[in-house]
Design a protein around this motif. Sequence first.
Motif, mmCIF file in Angstrom:
data_model
loop_
_atom_site.group_PDB
_atom_site.id
_atom_site.type_symbol
_atom_site.label_atom_id
_atom_site.label_comp_id
_atom_site.label_asym_id
_atom_site.label_seq_id
_atom_site.Cartn_x
_atom_site.Cartn_y
_atom_site.Cartn_z
ATOM 1 N N GLY A 189 0.804 -1.213 0.000
ATOM 2 C CA GLY A 189 0.000 0.000 0.000
ATOM 3 C C GLY A 189 0.834 1.258 0.000
ATOM 4 N N ILE A 190 1.984 1.223 0.663
ATOM 5 C CA ILE A 190 2.876 2.385 0.696
ATOM 6 C C ILE A 190 3.603 2.554 -0.639
ATOM 7 N N THR A 191 4.115 1.447 -1.179
ATOM 8 C CA THR A 191 4.968 1.517 -2.370
ATOM 9 C C THR A 191 4.200 1.439 -3.681
ATOM 10 N N GLY A 192 3.017 0.819 -3.658
ATOM 11 C CA GLY A 192 2.294 0.581 -4.901
ATOM 12 C C GLY A 192 2.951 -0.495 -5.744
ATOM 13 N N ASP A 193 3.805 -1.308 -5.128
ATOM 14 C CA ASP A 193 4.578 -2.331 -5.836
ATOM 15 C C ASP A 193 4.100 -3.713 -5.409
#
Length: 362
Positions: free
Chosen positions: A187-191
């Motif tokens: 959720g933080i990285t979008g990865d």
Amino acid sequence: MRILHFYTKTDAAISQYFNMLASNMGLEVENHQASTSEEARQLLRAIDFDILHVHGCWNNAQFMIVRKALQQGARLVVTPYGQLEPWVQQQHFWKEKLPKRIVYQKSIIEQAYAVIVQGNMELECMTRLGWNKRCVIIRNALITNSITPREMARQTFDLYQRIMDSNPLQLMNDNTLKFTKRLITVGITGDERWTMSDEVPMLGDWRQTLCYAHQEQIMPIIQRAIRTLNLMEPNIDATKIPYFVPDSYVETKSIQQTIGNQFISENDRLVATFKHIKKLIGNHQLSIKHLVELDIELREHPCDEGKLAEQLQERSLIKLAARCMQLMHDFTGLTEGFMPVLPLNDRITKKWHYQIENHLTI
């Protein structure tokens, strides 16, 4: 959901109450009963109970059973049946009630996730007593026509569920803990590479994860992870699921809400952030939400790391920042490439780690 009911069977009213309650509950609940210490200990050895429901007060056996059940991870609910009313406590006060109150009775009530009271007068009594603020009125169908046995059982089940939905981190198994942490990182990285498709939890685990996200105020991060991974989110609206919090709980505010955003440089913002985190730690209010916020800040806004280290050193914040790096590594998956200072994992860091994990613990 497995419930152990502990009460004195010689009390006919409580015995009849339990039988009515158990017979009107659905298949979601597995009710067991014990009336002696030995019976309770045998059941606790054989079964992992979710909740210990203690009926009545002033029973010496309650002390050991409550302690054993809590050690095994069960959560406690108490129904006093009016036995904490002032006139009851005054009976044999000096020889019986006061010693029992000091040794175990007050402690049992304080440790309960919830106390079931059966009317407004008993609620007023418990409020004056001040031993536990988490009192819930569920009327007794044996003594009033204002509620049916089925409705009484439904309300009791809803209370059990509310207890199990509170502080869900404490109840997560290793797989759910691992997956929830991965979701935070995604959720933080979008990865999507931070997690694997075979780690998707079962429906019950999803409930714990979503309740955790709502209670810790990081739901947007979890929802972004779900979208990134193209997961089928279960039909669970965690925002409508009630839960209990400790009496000392203070709702978390974001770092930006507190320090604002009027800074000349990213370094100045980070210095102000670490100063605020120092205050949060001192007030036992540091939470996963703050770590997520700082993680995003470090990933998305590069800083002058050398100068920042000097600024932090001048303000005696360098070790605090290093400990925060370790906490973010543990909770949000931050890697050293994004850390302006090297992480520090010492006794104080472990203390803060425990504080973050347990700030919702009753």
